[in-house]
Structures are given as C-alpha cells and as structure tokens.
Design an enzyme around this catalytic site. Structure first.
Site, PDB file in Angstrom:
ATOM      1  N   GLY A 117      28.023  65.928  -6.794  1.00 36.63           N
ATOM      2  CA  GLY A 117      29.140  66.775  -7.201  1.00 36.63           C
ATOM      3  C   GLY A 117      29.441  67.939  -6.279  1.00 36.63           C
ATOM      4  N   ARG A 171      33.346  54.294  -9.382  1.00 34.57           N
ATOM      5  CA  ARG A 171      33.824  53.127 -10.136  1.00 34.57           C
ATOM      6  C   ARG A 171      35.253  52.825  -9.722  1.00 34.57           C
ATOM      7  NH1 ARG A 171      29.976  50.358 -11.667  1.00 34.57           N
ATOM      8  NH2 ARG A 171      31.286  49.243 -13.164  1.00 34.57           N
ATOM      9  N   ASN A 207      42.150  61.514  -5.069  1.00 31.95           N
ATOM     10  CA  ASN A 207      40.816  61.049  -4.677  1.00 31.95           C
ATOM     11  C   ASN A 207      40.506  61.584  -3.288  1.00 31.95           C
ATOM     12  OD1 ASN A 207      38.386  59.441  -4.682  1.00 31.95           O
ATOM     13  ND2 ASN A 207      39.431  57.987  -3.319  1.00 31.95           N
ATOM     14  N   HIS A 264      38.288  60.534   0.073  1.00 31.56           N
ATOM     15  CA  HIS A 264      37.618  59.373   0.659  1.00 31.56           C
ATOM     16  C   HIS A 264      37.098  59.769   2.047  1.00 31.56           C
ATOM     17  CE1 HIS A 264      36.667  55.179   1.202  1.00 31.56           C
ATOM     18  NE2 HIS A 264      37.206  55.243   2.402  1.00 31.56           N
ATOM     19  N   ASP A 278      41.627  52.929  -2.574  1.00 30.65           N
ATOM     20  CA  ASP A 278      41.719  53.864  -1.448  1.00 30.65           C
ATOM     21  C   ASP A 278      43.074  53.777  -0.743  1.00 30.65           C
ATOM     22  OD1 ASP A 278      39.142  54.761  -1.990  1.00 30.65           O
ATOM     23  OD2 ASP A 278      38.235  53.209  -0.747  1.00 30.65           O
ATOM     24  N   GLU A 329      35.262  68.067   3.866  1.00 33.35           N
ATOM     25  CA  GLU A 329      35.733  67.625   2.544  1.00 33.35           C
ATOM     26  C   GLU A 329      35.858  68.819   1.615  1.00 33.35           C
ATOM     27  OE1 GLU A 329      33.888  64.191   0.760  1.00 33.35           O
ATOM     28  OE2 GLU A 329      33.191  63.427   2.674  1.00 33.35           O
TER      29      GLU A 329
END
Ligand code: GAR
Length: 197
Positions: free
Chosen positions: A13, A92, A108, A110, A146, A175
C-alpha cells in the site's frame, strides 16, 4: 463538499499512503475507504494508522466465483459512497460488468510506460527488450486490462546493469509522485495528460 475516494489494494500500500497523504488541506478529494482482497495486506494496517476506514473482501472465500466476489466488493464500496476508485497495487482483474459500473470514475497505476508491457513482470520485460526507458502510467480503467485513457506518465532511463529489482526501486518513488498529482487533477476535472520526469 469533497469528492470521496476509495483505494483498492492487495499489498503493502505504498501508493495508497502517497495518495492519502496528499488528500489533505486544499484538495478536491478525501479518502473514504481502503479495501483489500488480501486479509492482512500491509496497507490495511497503514490505513488504520492514518484513520481511514478499512475493509477486506477476501477473493479466496468465493472460490473462483468472480461475479460473487465483485458483488461483495461492490456492496462494501457502495456503503462508503465513493465518487472515485483508485486501484493502487490491486492485483485482481475486474470484469467488464464491474468496470462499466464505475466508468469514468476508476483510476489505476501500472509500472510500465503503457501501452508497453501490460500485465505482470513489467520491469524485467523492459530490460529484456533492451528499452532505453521505463516508467509508470496512471490511466482510466476500461474493460481491457491495463488499457484506457492515459492520464499521466513518468519515465526513467534504464541503466546497462539494471536488474528488475533496481529498476522497480527507482520507479516506485516516481509512482508516489505521479499518482497523487494525477488524482488531484482528475478530481478537479482535468483529464489532460501529465508528464513527469
Ligand atoms: C506498484 O509498483 C504498482 O505500480 C504495481 O504494484 C505495486 C504496488 O505497490 N501495480 C501493478 O502491478 C498493477 N498491475 P504498493 O502496494 O506499495 O502501492
């Protein structure tokens, strides 16, 4: 009133922490929930320490019934009334049905320069391909894995002696800068692409 953000995690996390730390003061959004599909995921304890409500929906309890898992996940999410979902190391694959319900509201991060290297082992694949650069991407989630409109990217040079682990360790701090910056813009209605370097 602030937009409410639910953050979905499967592991440590660190991206969740970066997002939550940024959502203070003059920010259009606030975290309303951190939910994991993995009981005991390190990020759950971190969220609790930060005073963010947490939940766990263990996918293994549904024995491969993806629709039932997603129904349970959806129920938890709806109870916390988020306006935005952030996948942050959530491992998931979500079905097109689930994704459709959150269209335009789900982000998201990636660890590759999408559209390169969707899926897993992104850093090793970039090194093996002899790429000059690697990085990370924040994108809107659509039904395809993605995929979806790119909202931000950050890039780093790949060094001649790089290992997947060393490259990952250089990209992760990026990130942590990119995702909060993109979320802040997205929550303000700005969907133009952010480039960090
Ligand atoms: C991050 O590197 C993220 O980009 C990646 O997992 C890591 C999670 O770290 N996500 C994916 O691979 C998604 N397919 P964190 O739990 O410390 O944020």
């Amino acid at each position: 009133m602030s937009l409410r953000v639910a953050i979905l995690i499967s592991g440590g996390g660190s991206n969740m922490v970066a997002l939550a730390r940024d959502m203070v003061g003059h920010h259009p959004a606030r975290p309303c929930l951190v939910v994991s599909n993995v009981p005991g995921a390190g990020g759950l304890a971190k969220a609790e320490t930060m005073g963010i409500p947490t939940a766990c929906v263990d996918h293994r309890a549904f024995k491969g019934d993806r629709a039932a898992f997603e129904a349970a996940l959806q129920k938890v999410l709806i109870a916390h009334t988020p306006g935005i979902l952030c996948l942050a190391g959530f491992m998931r694959i979500l079905t097109p049905d689930f994704v459709a319900g959150w269209e335009g509201q789900m982000l998201n991060i990636h660890p590759s320069l999408l559209p390169l290297y969707k899926g897993l082992n992104t850093h090793a694949r970039a090194i093996e391909a002899g790429d000059a650069e690697a990085g990370c991407t924040v994108h809107e989630v659509t039904a395809a894995l993605d995929d979806g409109p790119i909202l931000g990217q950050a890039r780093v040079p790949i060094q001649s002696d790089d290992t997947p682990e060393a490259l990952a360790a250089r990209i992760l701090p990026l990130e942590h800068r990119l995702y909060p910056a993109v979320l802040r813009r997205f929550a303000s209605g700005d969907r133009t692409k952010l480039k960090l370097s």
